[in-house]
Scaffold this motif. Sequence first.
Motif, PDB file in Angstrom:
ATOM      1  N   PRO A 175      32.780  42.927  39.657  1.00  0.00           N
ATOM      2  CA  PRO A 175      33.346  43.183  40.926  1.00  0.00           C
ATOM      3  C   PRO A 175      33.594  44.639  41.230  1.00  0.00           C
TER       4      PRO A 175
ATOM      5  N   ASP B 160      30.833  45.403  44.112  1.00  0.00           N
ATOM      6  CA  ASP B 160      31.002  44.937  45.331  1.00  0.00           C
ATOM      7  C   ASP B 160      31.286  45.954  46.404  1.00  0.00           C
TER       8      ASP B 160
ATOM      9  N   GLU C 212      32.348  45.997  49.238  1.00  0.00           N
ATOM     10  CA  GLU C 212      33.825  45.767  49.756  1.00  0.00           C
ATOM     11  C   GLU C 212      34.843  46.600  48.938  1.00  0.00           C
TER      12      GLU C 212
END
Length: 126
Positions: free
Chosen positions: A95, A98, A100
């Motif tokens: 993650p 990512d 974002e």
Amino acid sequence: MGRYVDGFVIPVPNDQVDAYREMAAEGGELWIEHGALEYFEGIGDDVDPDMGDMPMRTFPQLAEAGDDETVVFSFIVFESREHRDEVNAKVMDDPAMDPENFEEEIPFDTGRMAYGGFRSIVDHET
């Protein structure tokens, strides 16, 4: 089978070196966490050496670095190409990778980064 290395040459704007260092430190922790053997980032220091009459390209020439840029040379060491592929897949699935989750923009032009995987043909260590 010898070790495997992913290598990078990256022109980084001088005013983005601190941001790059922070990004690289986080990246290094991530690659090591997922199994890389070694992670190294080096900032250009002696990148225009006097080699006499020997023709060669310097790292700034290779990276097409401007006057307001420096060159970063980095590498990640793996057990093998297969190990590299496994580790990189884990890193890309993390993650933390990512987009974002990125608080800052990437502090260099990724389109000018050189990258490649290299299998060992000579490997000495102390």
